[in-house]
Motif scaffolding. Structure first.
Motif, PDB file in Angstrom:
ATOM      1  N   HIS A 246       0.820  -1.203   0.000  1.00  0.00           N
ATOM      2  CA  HIS A 246       0.000   0.000   0.000  1.00  0.00           C
ATOM      3  C   HIS A 246       0.862   1.266   0.000  1.00  0.00           C
ATOM      4  O   HIS A 246       0.466   2.289  -0.569  1.00  0.00           O
ATOM      5  CB  HIS A 246      -0.923   0.023   1.218  1.00  0.00           C
ATOM      6  CG  HIS A 246      -1.992  -1.022   1.199  1.00  0.00           C
ATOM      7  ND1 HIS A 246      -1.821  -2.260   1.766  1.00  0.00           N
ATOM      8  CD2 HIS A 246      -3.234  -1.012   0.672  1.00  0.00           C
ATOM      9  CE1 HIS A 246      -2.919  -2.971   1.593  1.00  0.00           C
ATOM     10  NE2 HIS A 246      -3.786  -2.244   0.934  1.00  0.00           N
ATOM     11  N   SER A 247       2.030   1.198   0.635  1.00  0.00           N
ATOM     12  CA  SER A 247       2.911   2.367   0.689  1.00  0.00           C
ATOM     13  C   SER A 247       3.347   2.762  -0.716  1.00  0.00           C
ATOM     14  O   SER A 247       3.295   3.942  -1.103  1.00  0.00           O
ATOM     15  CB  SER A 247       4.144   2.057   1.551  1.00  0.00           C
ATOM     16  OG  SER A 247       3.774   1.614   2.838  1.00  0.00           O
ATOM     17  N   HIS A 248       3.778   1.792  -1.505  1.00  0.00           N
ATOM     18  CA  HIS A 248       4.233   2.053  -2.867  1.00  0.00           C
ATOM     19  C   HIS A 248       3.055   2.377  -3.790  1.00  0.00           C
ATOM     20  O   HIS A 248       3.185   3.173  -4.723  1.00  0.00           O
ATOM     21  CB  HIS A 248       5.017   0.850  -3.383  1.00  0.00           C
ATOM     22  CG  HIS A 248       6.208   0.525  -2.550  1.00  0.00           C
ATOM     23  ND1 HIS A 248       7.395   1.234  -2.638  1.00  0.00           N
ATOM     24  CD2 HIS A 248       6.394  -0.402  -1.570  1.00  0.00           C
ATOM     25  CE1 HIS A 248       8.262   0.737  -1.765  1.00  0.00           C
ATOM     26  NE2 HIS A 248       7.681  -0.245  -1.110  1.00  0.00           N
ATOM     27  N   PHE A 249       1.916   1.747  -3.513  1.00  0.00           N
ATOM     28  CA  PHE A 249       0.719   2.013  -4.307  1.00  0.00           C
ATOM     29  C   PHE A 249       0.310   3.478  -4.203  1.00  0.00           C
ATOM     30  O   PHE A 249       0.080   4.152  -5.226  1.00  0.00           O
ATOM     31  CB  PHE A 249      -0.410   1.101  -3.839  1.00  0.00           C
ATOM     32  CG  PHE A 249      -1.751   1.400  -4.448  1.00  0.00           C
ATOM     33  CD1 PHE A 249      -2.008   1.118  -5.779  1.00  0.00           C
ATOM     34  CD2 PHE A 249      -2.770   1.947  -3.680  1.00  0.00           C
ATOM     35  CE1 PHE A 249      -3.251   1.394  -6.342  1.00  0.00           C
ATOM     36  CE2 PHE A 249      -4.005   2.224  -4.230  1.00  0.00           C
ATOM     37  CZ  PHE A 249      -4.246   1.947  -5.565  1.00  0.00           C
ATOM     38  N   LEU A 250       0.234   3.994  -2.974  1.00  0.00           N
ATOM     39  CA  LEU A 250      -0.138   5.401  -2.805  1.00  0.00           C
ATOM     40  C   LEU A 250       0.900   6.312  -3.442  1.00  0.00           C
ATOM     41  O   LEU A 250       0.546   7.305  -4.101  1.00  0.00           O
ATOM     42  CB  LEU A 250      -0.296   5.735  -1.318  1.00  0.00           C
ATOM     43  CG  LEU A 250      -0.714   7.179  -1.023  1.00  0.00           C
ATOM     44  CD1 LEU A 250      -2.061   7.513  -1.659  1.00  0.00           C
ATOM     45  CD2 LEU A 250      -0.770   7.440   0.482  1.00  0.00           C
ATOM     46  N   LYS A 251       2.183   5.978  -3.302  1.00  0.00           N
ATOM     47  CA  LYS A 251       3.225   6.789  -3.932  1.00  0.00           C
ATOM     48  C   LYS A 251       3.036   6.800  -5.449  1.00  0.00           C
ATOM     49  O   LYS A 251       3.181   7.847  -6.102  1.00  0.00           O
ATOM     50  CB  LYS A 251       4.600   6.219  -3.576  1.00  0.00           C
ATOM     51  CG  LYS A 251       5.788   7.043  -4.095  1.00  0.00           C
ATOM     52  CD  LYS A 251       5.882   8.381  -3.376  1.00  0.00           C
ATOM     53  CE  LYS A 251       7.261   9.003  -3.487  1.00  0.00           C
ATOM     54  NZ  LYS A 251       7.750   9.173  -4.864  1.00  0.00           N
ATOM     55  N   GLY A 252       2.683   5.654  -6.015  1.00  0.00           N
ATOM     56  CA  GLY A 252       2.439   5.588  -7.450  1.00  0.00           C
ATOM     57  C   GLY A 252       1.274   6.457  -7.878  1.00  0.00           C
ATOM     58  O   GLY A 252       1.340   7.151  -8.905  1.00  0.00           O
ATOM     59  N   LEU A 253       0.200   6.442  -7.097  1.00  0.00           N
ATOM     60  CA  LEU A 253      -0.966   7.253  -7.425  1.00  0.00           C
ATOM     61  C   LEU A 253      -0.622   8.743  -7.403  1.00  0.00           C
ATOM     62  O   LEU A 253      -1.059   9.511  -8.261  1.00  0.00           O
ATOM     63  CB  LEU A 253      -2.100   6.983  -6.436  1.00  0.00           C
ATOM     64  CG  LEU A 253      -2.702   5.583  -6.429  1.00  0.00           C
ATOM     65  CD1 LEU A 253      -3.857   5.536  -5.441  1.00  0.00           C
ATOM     66  CD2 LEU A 253      -3.184   5.188  -7.821  1.00  0.00           C
TER      67      LEU A 253
END
Length: 313
Positions: free
Chosen positions: A132-139
């Protein structure tokens, strides 16, 4: 056309094992929290809010109640209120991972991209091994049009959660923005192998077909998306656009108007109405829609092209 929905709705139900007496503060506020969670699961967000408020009357520093209260506001599309509650949850628990994640998503929904980036950085500091940490950064990076950084973050998230088809669709979306259609299609094939019932992959595939002027294939793919999920406004908007290019103008307009009713703030639907009026030869109406969009969204595809066509009518 429009991008995929990116909010992953996580409604963690916090279960408390209570070792206190029936009259204890922990017992009372815990019962209100659990009742609120039950209402939230039933999509009864208003009554859930009442129970969370009862818990907070007992303990104004109760971080879990603020967090779940924020989730209830999300269900009610009350972004400002949700942001306030997630912030209070973090105030009273500075390492509240889920609160940072949901607040970051809410900042993105509210157009506050740099605040969303701050929460993504907080998540990475708290737990870089959580996808989720990388997912939000990607968004965040996607919203800021830093596509290389977004793609890198989505890849890292996918490495941590290889069975998550959504993360492959996110990567495919970035390749679509970069006009790398073959890479996007390959990722969508992988996502479909994992989860053929993922509506967003069929919608994105339809957008790729549209770019390639394969309008019948685009229509077939978006129909699959709608069959799997009939609640997404932009699926109908995309289908309406494809019908316009297949010469079915009135059927296309009907779906575009349906999309606008479902989501009045979608500028892509307004663009498609402008395209409809160009195709109908209605210069005044076409310019009315497309002029404003050209001013507010100068990089939106098809706007300049159809504004020029409107002016030449």
């Amino acid at each position: 056309m429009r991008n995929l929905p990116k909010r992953i709705k996580i409604f963690p139900i916090l279960v408390f094992i209570i070792f206190f007496s029936c009259d204890s503060l922990e017992d009372k506020k815990g019962r209100f929290l659990l009742k609120g969670n039950e209402k939230l699961k039933e999509n009864d967000a208003k009554n859930a809010l009442s129970f969370y408020s009862e818990a907070l009357e007992l303990d104004s520093t109760y971080a879990d109640a603020y967090f779940n209260k924020g989730l209830a506001h999300i269900q009610l599309n009350q972004l400002e209120e949700a942001l306030g509650d997630f912030s209070l949850a973090i105030k009273y628990n500075s390492e509240y991972y889920d609160a940072y994640f949901q607040r970051g998503l809410s900042y993105l929904d509210n157009g506050e991209f740099y605040k969303g980036r701050e929460d993504a950085e907080s998540l990475l500091s708290l737990d870089a091994s959580n996808w989720h940490s990388h997912f939000l950064k990607g968004l965040v990076e996607e919203k800021l049009k830093n596509y290389s950084e977004a793609l890198d973050s989505f890849r890292k998230a996918s490495e941590l959660a290889p069975e998550n088809s959504d993360l492959l669709v996110n990567q495919a979306t970035i390749h679509f923005y970069l006009k790398e259609m073959n890479q996007a299609q390959e990722l969508l094939d992988q996502a479909e192998a994992l989860n053929p019932g993922e509506s967003n992959l069929h919608n994105l595939r339809s957008m790729i077909y549209f770019e390639e002027k394969e309008y019948d294939k685009a229509l077939n793919s978006v129909d699959k998306a709608i069959t799997l999920n009939n609640r997404q406004a932009y699926f109908y908007n995309n289908k309406g656009l494809y019908l316009l290019f297949l010469g079915q103008l009135e059927e296309g307009l009907e779906l575009i108007n349906q999309s606008i009713k479902m989501d009045p703030k979608n500028p892509f639907a307004l663009r498609n109405k402008g395209i409809y009026y160009v195709m109908k030869g209605d210069k005044i109406s076409a310019i009315q829609y497309l002029n404003e969009l050209n001013r507010d969204y100068p990089d939106m595809e098809l706007v300049k092209e159809y504004l020029e066509k409107a002016q030449d009518l």
